[in-house]
Design a protein around this motif. Structure first.
Motif, PDB file in Angstrom:
ATOM      1  N   GLN A  68     -29.422   5.707   5.154  1.00 19.22           N
ATOM      2  CA  GLN A  68     -30.254   4.681   5.784  1.00 19.22           C
ATOM      3  C   GLN A  68     -31.735   4.956   5.534  1.00 19.22           C
ATOM      4  OE1 GLN A  68     -30.320   4.794  10.051  1.00 19.22           O
ATOM      5  NE2 GLN A  68     -30.911   2.661  10.221  1.00 19.22           N
ATOM      6  N   LYS A  69     -32.148   6.211   5.657  1.00 25.00           N
ATOM      7  CA  LYS A  69     -33.557   6.566   5.436  1.00 25.00           C
ATOM      8  C   LYS A  69     -33.944   6.329   3.974  1.00 25.00           C
ATOM      9  CE  LYS A  69     -34.311   8.861   9.495  1.00 25.00           C
ATOM     10  NZ  LYS A  69     -35.139   8.168  10.440  1.00 25.00           N
ATOM     11  N   ASN A  75     -36.653   0.123   0.134  1.00 24.19           N
ATOM     12  CA  ASN A  75     -37.028  -1.261   0.423  1.00 24.19           C
ATOM     13  C   ASN A  75     -38.523  -1.403   0.702  1.00 24.19           C
ATOM     14  OD1 ASN A  75     -34.515  -2.410   0.003  1.00 24.19           O
ATOM     15  ND2 ASN A  75     -33.860  -2.008   2.086  1.00 24.19           N
ATOM     16  N   ILE A  76     -39.098  -0.448   1.415  1.00 30.75           N
ATOM     17  CA  ILE A  76     -40.545  -0.486   1.677  1.00 30.75           C
ATOM     18  C   ILE A  76     -41.322  -0.470   0.364  1.00 30.75           C
ATOM     19  CG2 ILE A  76     -42.485   0.887   2.555  1.00 30.75           C
ATOM     20  CD1 ILE A  76     -40.627   1.645   4.938  1.00 30.75           C
ATOM     21  N   LEU A  77     -40.944   0.455  -0.527  1.00 32.04           N
ATOM     22  CA  LEU A  77     -41.654   0.566  -1.806  1.00 32.04           C
ATOM     23  C   LEU A  77     -41.382  -0.628  -2.713  1.00 32.04           C
ATOM     24  CD1 LEU A  77     -41.239   4.378  -2.457  1.00 32.04           C
ATOM     25  CD2 LEU A  77     -43.325   3.157  -1.775  1.00 32.04           C
ATOM     26  N   LYS A  78     -40.150  -1.099  -2.755  1.00 29.95           N
ATOM     27  CA  LYS A  78     -39.807  -2.256  -3.595  1.00 29.95           C
ATOM     28  C   LYS A  78     -40.645  -3.470  -3.191  1.00 29.95           C
ATOM     29  CE  LYS A  78     -36.300  -4.526  -2.360  1.00 29.95           C
ATOM     30  NZ  LYS A  78     -34.926  -4.832  -1.957  1.00 29.95           N
ATOM     31  N   ASN A  79     -40.670  -3.751  -1.898  1.00 34.68           N
ATOM     32  CA  ASN A  79     -41.410  -4.924  -1.436  1.00 34.68           C
ATOM     33  C   ASN A  79     -42.916  -4.766  -1.618  1.00 34.68           C
ATOM     34  OD1 ASN A  79     -39.057  -6.296  -0.771  1.00 34.68           O
ATOM     35  ND2 ASN A  79     -38.996  -5.411   1.268  1.00 34.68           N
ATOM     36  N   ALA A  80     -43.412  -3.543  -1.460  1.00 36.84           N
ATOM     37  CA  ALA A  80     -44.845  -3.303  -1.686  1.00 36.84           C
ATOM     38  C   ALA A  80     -45.195  -3.520  -3.158  1.00 36.84           C
ATOM     39  CB  ALA A  80     -45.212  -1.883  -1.246  1.00 36.84           C
ATOM     40  N   TRP A  81     -44.335  -3.060  -4.056  1.00 30.53           N
ATOM     41  CA  TRP A  81     -44.600  -3.259  -5.481  1.00 30.53           C
ATOM     42  C   TRP A  81     -44.541  -4.743  -5.850  1.00 30.53           C
ATOM     43  CZ3 TRP A  81     -47.165  -0.492  -8.680  1.00 30.53           C
ATOM     44  CH2 TRP A  81     -47.213   0.889  -8.506  1.00 30.53           C
ATOM     45  N   LEU A 102     -47.048   3.477   0.891  1.00 29.75           N
ATOM     46  CA  LEU A 102     -46.967   4.865   0.434  1.00 29.75           C
ATOM     47  C   LEU A 102     -47.019   5.844   1.602  1.00 29.75           C
ATOM     48  CD1 LEU A 102     -49.177   4.648  -2.765  1.00 29.75           C
ATOM     49  CD2 LEU A 102     -46.690   4.965  -2.660  1.00 29.75           C
ATOM     50  N   THR A 103     -47.814   5.538   2.620  1.00 31.34           N
ATOM     51  CA  THR A 103     -47.878   6.390   3.804  1.00 31.34           C
ATOM     52  C   THR A 103     -46.536   6.400   4.523  1.00 31.34           C
ATOM     53  OG1 THR A 103     -50.241   5.990   4.064  1.00 31.34           O
ATOM     54  CG2 THR A 103     -49.048   6.731   6.022  1.00 31.34           C
ATOM     55  N   LYS A 104     -45.941   5.228   4.704  1.00 28.75           N
ATOM     56  CA  LYS A 104     -44.626   5.135   5.360  1.00 28.75           C
ATOM     57  C   LYS A 104     -43.552   5.829   4.517  1.00 28.75           C
ATOM     58  CE  LYS A 104     -45.227   1.003   8.165  1.00 28.75           C
ATOM     59  NZ  LYS A 104     -44.619   1.206   9.445  1.00 28.75           N
ATOM     60  N   ALA A 105     -43.614   5.643   3.212  1.00 30.01           N
ATOM     61  CA  ALA A 105     -42.630   6.258   2.322  1.00 30.01           C
ATOM     62  C   ALA A 105     -42.735   7.778   2.362  1.00 30.01           C
ATOM     63  CB  ALA A 105     -42.817   5.751   0.897  1.00 30.01           C
ATOM     64  N   LYS A 106     -43.952   8.294   2.443  1.00 33.95           N
ATOM     65  CA  LYS A 106     -44.141   9.743   2.512  1.00 33.95           C
ATOM     66  C   LYS A 106     -43.541  10.304   3.803  1.00 33.95           C
ATOM     67  CE  LYS A 106     -47.682  13.310   2.137  1.00 33.95           C
ATOM     68  NZ  LYS A 106     -49.100  13.593   1.955  1.00 33.95           N
ATOM     69  N   ALA A 107     -43.736   9.604   4.915  1.00 37.52           N
ATOM     70  CA  ALA A 107     -43.162  10.038   6.190  1.00 37.52           C
ATOM     71  C   ALA A 107     -41.638  10.001   6.133  1.00 37.52           C
ATOM     72  CB  ALA A 107     -43.684   9.166   7.324  1.00 37.52           C
ATOM     73  N   LEU A 108     -41.093   8.954   5.541  1.00 39.04           N
ATOM     74  CA  LEU A 108     -39.638   8.868   5.402  1.00 39.04           C
ATOM     75  C   LEU A 108     -39.109   9.959   4.491  1.00 39.04           C
ATOM     76  CD1 LEU A 108     -39.160   5.023   5.241  1.00 39.04           C
ATOM     77  CD2 LEU A 108     -37.988   6.558   6.834  1.00 39.04           C
TER      78      LEU A 108
END
Length: 117
Positions: A68-69, A75-81, A102-108
């Motif tokens: 899930q993580k 999905n966060i990165l795909k939609n941001a791109w 990128l900040t959210k992705a780094k935390a995940l």
């Protein structure tokens, strides 16, 4: 996939990896994934029937949380791109600005790394 489907049909003549003949179902995706993992060096994937066999000392709930993580990060990165490249796909949610994504992705990723320890 053809070889795996032939083997599956020996056990069940109605077996299929793509009910519409194009889009793989979960078994079809596993066959693709298993071959890619093996190609990239994860030898224990070669004969695994299901993905949970790759991590026998982990609970299924832990593995599902990990998945899930990873999926959320993807999905966060795909939609941001898609947003950053101004790609128009009306059915897709609007992505975050790239720096926020990128900040959210780094935390995940930190959470993912923690789950993998």
């Amino acid at each position: 996939m053809k070889k795996a489907l032939e083997e599956a049909k020996k056990k069940n003549p109605d077996a299929t990896f793509a009910s519409d003949g194009v889009h793989p179902n979960s078994q079809g995706h596993w066959i693709i994934c298993r071959n890619m993992l093996t190609y990239f060096g994860l030898k224990k994937a070669k004969n695994a029937e299901v993905w949970t066999e790759l991590y026998p000392n982990r609970s299924v709930s832990n593995l599902l949380l990990l998945f899930q993580k990873i999926q959320t990060r993807h999905n966060i990165l795909k939609n941001a791109w898609l947003r950053a490249t101004q790609h128009t796909r009306p059915e897709m949610p609007e992505g975050l600005p790239m720096d926020e994504a990128l900040t959210k992705a780094k935390a995940l990723q930190a959470e993912i790394d923690s789950l993998l320890r």
